[in-house]
Design an enzyme around this catalytic site. Structure first.
Site, PDB file in Angstrom:
ATOM      1  N   ASP A 173      -2.932  -5.704 -10.087  1.00 10.87           N
ATOM      2  CA  ASP A 173      -2.451  -5.152 -11.361  1.00 10.87           C
ATOM      3  C   ASP A 173      -3.265  -5.676 -12.536  1.00 10.87           C
ATOM      4  O   ASP A 173      -3.744  -4.905 -13.379  1.00 10.87           O
ATOM      5  CB  ASP A 173      -0.969  -5.493 -11.565  1.00 10.87           C
ATOM      6  N   TYR A 223      10.635  -6.468   0.969  1.00  9.08           N
ATOM      7  CA  TYR A 223       9.252  -6.892   0.735  1.00  9.08           C
ATOM      8  C   TYR A 223       8.981  -8.206   1.470  1.00  9.08           C
ATOM      9  O   TYR A 223       7.990  -8.343   2.193  1.00  9.08           O
ATOM     10  CB  TYR A 223       9.022  -7.049  -0.770  1.00  9.08           C
TER      11      TYR A 223
END
Length: 389
Positions: A173, A223
């Site tokens: 990111d 996750y």
């Protein structure tokens, strides 16, 4: 759209501080074309910066205190730069404090400043507004005080700031927000941070994000579970094939040969990862040839893998992709991000966008009783100084 945001941010700064800002910084969100859930599996990702941004305005104030105003939140805070940074209950301020903390830890010297910022990046849609916030804020301080921090180090310090906040993100990111280039995607090696650019001039296609407007609560636990399953899987693979160091050294045959010694879920997770790493390589080849049909096919395959093998999709995302797969004008579609909600990224032939948006929105509302959010995006430049023309 960004010009309006720049004018609004600049005017707000002048109104609050009585002077023009000395530096204006534009910091973008990001998309990921392909390469999902492989950043923590030694794979490659293929992100790009987009034309949705946070605009920051800065000036020095020649004190030991900085004042930061978040226009969109109608909130502000002051921070004494001589004190140690601590987390607070006001979450957005922690990302700012995290950046200041990084600068202090690394021994950079800087004084007080004033900063205001405003954004047109949709929050919570998987477009990495937090990375844009960290990296844009750090970029501005770097420019204001001439700290000479390299772009890659801005990305790494932004990532460390987010870790300090408590979010154990990968590097993608921040890296794509800082290093993005217009009409280019970045192939990032998540093991070495080596990177290369590939042309992505979607001149005959539009990139459209359909936001499912749902967030299923499984996200964090699932996750962590997927990471553990992948760690278990690669350990089994290494014990049977000593020449293999990580998933990127595997092919599908390695995984298939070990199906009987893996649990069903571990096998599926490993198979997805190996296939997805290969798909990133194939996607780069397709982009280099301008072969968007092949790129789109790979996107559909990724979604199928995320839904069936990695099991991180949901009914809403599957419905969007399944509906679009029947459309000749949609060459590719997949869920983007961690899963269990958020956006799909879609490659649509120009001239068909409005019809598809209207039809899908109506069908989605009818099926789930939820309004679909829609964002048109273009691949843009990474974090940069804005110079008024």
């Amino acid at each position: 759209m960004n010009n309006i945001l720049i004018k609004k941010t600049t005017a707000f700064f002048e109104e609050n501080f009585g002077s023009e800002p000395k530096k204006i910084v534009l910091s973008p969100g990001r998309i990921n074309i392909i390469g999902e859930h492989v950043d923590y599996n030694d794979g490659y990702v293929l992100p790009a910066a987009i034309d949705k941004i946070i605009c920051f305005a800065f000036e020095k104030n020649y004190t030991n205190t900085s004042k930061i105003i978040a226009i969109d939140l109608d909130d502000s805070f002051e921070v004494d730069l001589t004190t140690d940074m601590e987390l607070t209950d006001n979450v957005w301020t922690n990302y700012i404090r995290g950046v200041i903390n990084q600068l202090k830890i690394k021994g950079f010297e800087f004084d007080g400043f004033n900063c205001v910022f405003s954004s047109n990046i949709p929050v919570g849609s998987g477009l990495s507004s937090s990375a844009a916030l960290e990296c844009g804020f750090l970029f501005g301080i770097n420019e204001l005080f001439e700290l000479k921090i390299k772009p890659v180090d801005i990305a790494l310090m932004g990532q460390s700031a987010e870790h300090w906040v408590g979010i154990n993100c990968g590097i993608m990111d921040q890296f794509s927000s800082v290093m993005g280039q217009e009409n280019k995607v970045i192939k990032i090696d998540c093991r070495t941070l080596e990177y290369e650019y590939h042309e992505a001039n979607f001149s005959d296609y539009s990139l459209v994000l359909f936001d499912s407007n749902v967030k299923h609560s499984l996200m964090t636990s699932a996750y962590n579970e997927r990471r553990q399953q992948c760690e278990e899987g690669i350990a089994i693979i290494k014990s049977n094939f000593p020449e293999i160091a990580s998933f990127r050294d595997c092919n599908e045959q390695h995984v298939l040969k070990l199906q009987d010694v893996m649990s069903a879920n571990v096998f599926k997770r490993c198979l997805f990862v190996v296939k997805e790493i290969k798909r990133v390589r194939l996607a780069c080849d397709a982009l280099d040839k301008g072969d968007f049909e092949t790129l789109g096919k790979l996107m559909f395959e990724t979604h199928q893998g995320l839904s069936v093998d990695y099991e991180v999709s949901c009914a809403e995302l599957d419905m969007i992709v399944d509906t679009l797969k029947k459309e000749d004008a949609v060459v590719g579609s997949r869920l983007m991000g961690g899963g269990f909600g958020g956006c799909t990224i879609n490659l649509i032939k120009k001239g068909h966008e409005e019809r598809i948006k209207q039809q899908l929105s109506a069908l989605y509302l009818e099926t789930f009783g939820i309004e679909l959010k829609i964002y048109d995006v273009k691949i843009g430049n990474g974090t940069s100084l804005y110079i008024a023309k």
